[in-house]
Design an enzyme around this catalytic site. Structure first.
Site, mmCIF file in Angstrom:
data_model
loop_
_atom_site.group_PDB
_atom_site.id
_atom_site.type_symbol
_atom_site.label_atom_id
_atom_site.label_comp_id
_atom_site.label_asym_id
_atom_site.label_seq_id
_atom_site.Cartn_x
_atom_site.Cartn_y
_atom_site.Cartn_z
ATOM 1 N N ASP A 81 13.417 -13.234 25.134
ATOM 2 C CA ASP A 81 12.273 -14.143 25.139
ATOM 3 C C ASP A 81 11.205 -13.731 26.144
ATOM 4 O O ASP A 81 11.422 -12.851 26.995
ATOM 5 C CB ASP A 81 12.745 -15.588 25.405
ATOM 6 C CG ASP A 81 13.778 -15.695 26.524
ATOM 7 O OD1 ASP A 81 13.910 -14.745 27.314
ATOM 8 O OD2 ASP A 81 14.455 -16.725 26.603
ATOM 9 N N ASN A 152 20.153 -27.917 29.399
ATOM 10 C CA ASN A 152 20.150 -28.673 28.136
ATOM 11 C C ASN A 152 20.880 -27.914 27.020
ATOM 12 O O ASN A 152 20.804 -28.290 25.868
ATOM 13 C CB ASN A 152 18.705 -28.979 27.709
ATOM 14 C CG ASN A 152 17.888 -27.717 27.461
ATOM 15 O OD1 ASN A 152 18.400 -26.607 27.546
ATOM 16 N ND2 ASN A 152 16.611 -27.889 27.144
ATOM 17 N N HIS A 154 20.256 -24.788 26.087
ATOM 18 C CA HIS A 154 19.466 -23.793 25.352
ATOM 19 C C HIS A 154 20.000 -22.376 25.588
ATOM 20 O O HIS A 154 20.590 -22.086 26.627
ATOM 21 C CB HIS A 154 17.957 -23.908 25.650
ATOM 22 C CG HIS A 154 17.492 -23.375 26.959
ATOM 23 N ND1 HIS A 154 16.340 -23.818 27.576
ATOM 24 C CD2 HIS A 154 17.990 -22.429 27.804
ATOM 25 C CE1 HIS A 154 16.165 -23.159 28.701
ATOM 26 N NE2 HIS A 154 17.144 -22.320 28.863
ATOM 27 N N GLU A 159 15.466 -24.344 22.278
ATOM 28 C CA GLU A 159 15.675 -25.657 22.862
ATOM 29 C C GLU A 159 16.469 -26.528 21.878
ATOM 30 O O GLU A 159 16.575 -26.192 20.688
ATOM 31 C CB GLU A 159 14.314 -26.299 23.172
ATOM 32 C CG GLU A 159 13.435 -25.488 24.127
ATOM 33 C CD GLU A 159 13.894 -25.503 25.584
ATOM 34 O OE1 GLU A 159 15.088 -25.751 25.858
ATOM 35 O OE2 GLU A 159 13.055 -25.241 26.465
HETATM 36 C C1 F6R Z 1 16.107 -16.299 29.764
HETATM 37 C C2 F6R Z 1 16.858 -17.162 28.879
HETATM 38 C C3 F6R Z 1 17.247 -18.550 29.268
HETATM 39 C C4 F6R Z 1 18.058 -18.580 30.569
HETATM 40 C C5 F6R Z 1 18.404 -20.017 30.942
HETATM 41 C C6 F6R Z 1 19.135 -20.082 32.275
HETATM 42 O O1 F6R Z 1 15.860 -15.048 29.141
HETATM 43 O O2 F6R Z 1 17.130 -16.747 27.813
HETATM 44 O O3 F6R Z 1 18.012 -19.113 28.230
HETATM 45 O O4 F6R Z 1 19.216 -17.837 30.397
HETATM 46 O O5 F6R Z 1 17.234 -20.782 31.027
HETATM 47 O O6 F6R Z 1 18.262 -19.702 33.291
HETATM 48 P P1 F6R Z 1 18.813 -19.386 34.763
HETATM 49 O O7 F6R Z 1 19.672 -18.189 34.630
HETATM 50 O O8 F6R Z 1 17.575 -19.119 35.580
HETATM 51 O O9 F6R Z 1 19.573 -20.596 35.187
#
Ligand code: F6R
Length: 258
Positions: A81, A152, A154, A159
């Site tokens: 992403d 959440n 994701h 999401e």
């Molecule tokens: C980022 C991604 C997100 C993160 C998630 C956790 O490329 O795909 O799904 O893995 O938001 O973020 P952190 O690791 O910062 O807690």
């Protein structure tokens, strides 16, 4: 092994004392795969994640490169992403993150690195997302996908509400996601409201999937994904549709599983 839409499979869970041990386990699996592919004269296609969770993994991969000669010459990467809109040279972009955390420190070929482009006119995004999927297909599909998980549930920026048929697309970010990521922007109002993300379908096509999670704050999302039913309300629970998905956890993230 291929994923199947027909039924669900238990997600495998590996729990470690701390994130460094979990990251070392996954780095070894990745290094073995890169080396196996190299021995067969093949490319190794990796799906990459950003955020704080993969940082110890990328540190360990850099160590394996520097101290044990692990080469990334046969590696092709596709990131999950990128924010939209954002320029790739912005300090908050996932382009910048990936170069600083990994690519600048290993011998990967720059032309083999792919991060979604968050700097396009909006009317070009749909065709771009289709071409991102096509590029992954042309490369032979993702051999191993790395994931983190949002509070959440994701994965990527899929999401809640993202189902198993979703492809690479533009998505509105949840307020909770923007709050969690505000740390990198200084102010929540600076966090983009949208992102380009691979879809759940795109992720499920990977041959092997590893989701990492560290710390107590991720424990409820981990529990709902592993023990709950597969539902688009908790996108990571849709990983139950894959036959070869492993969660790599520290004690904190695993604490609600028993
Ligand atoms: C980022 C991604 C997100 C993160 C998630 C956790 O490329 O795909 O799904 O893995 O938001 O973020 P952190 O690791 O910062 O807690």
């Amino acid at each position: 092994m291929q994923n199947t839409k027909k039924g669900t499979h238990p997600i495998q869970v590996k729990t470690f004392e701390n994130p460094q041990e979990g990251a070392a386990y996954l780095a070894k699996r990745i290094a073995d795969l890169i080396n196996e592919k190299r021995d067969e004269g093949e490319k190794c296609v990796l799906g990459m994640a950003t955020g704080s969770t993969p940082e110890p993994l990328y540190k360990e991969l850099i160590r394996l490169h520097k101290e044990q000669g692990l080469s990334f010459v046969n590696v092709i990467t596709y990131n999950l992403d990128e924010y939209f809109p954002i320029t790739s040279d912005s300090n908050q972009s996932y382009h910048y993150y990936m170069h600083r955390q990994l690519f600048d420190h290993v011998d990967i070929k720059r032309e083999n690195v792919h991060v979604p482009n968050g700097d396009l006119p909006k009317e070009e995004v749909e065709a771009y997302c289709r071409s991102y999927e096509e590029q992954i297909e042309k490369a032979g599909g993702i051999d191993l996908q790395i994931l983190g998980i949002g509070h959440n549930g994701h994965i990527g920026f899929n999401e809640p509400g993202s189902d198993e048929n979703t492809r690479t697309r533009l998505i509105d970010l949840d307020e909770r996601t923007r709050e969690a990521n505000a740390r990198n922007f200084g102010d929540i109002n600076e966090v983009p409201t949208q992102a380009i993300t691979m879809g759940i379908h795109t992720i499920l096509k990977a041959k092997e999937i590893y989701l990492m999670a560290w710390g107590d704050a991720k424990a409820p999302a981990v529990k709902n994904s592993v023990k709950g039913k597969a539902t688009k309300d908790v996108p990571a629970s849709l990983l139950q549709f894959h036959q070869n998905c492993t969660f790599v956890l520290d004690k904190g993230a695993a604490k609600e599983l028993n």
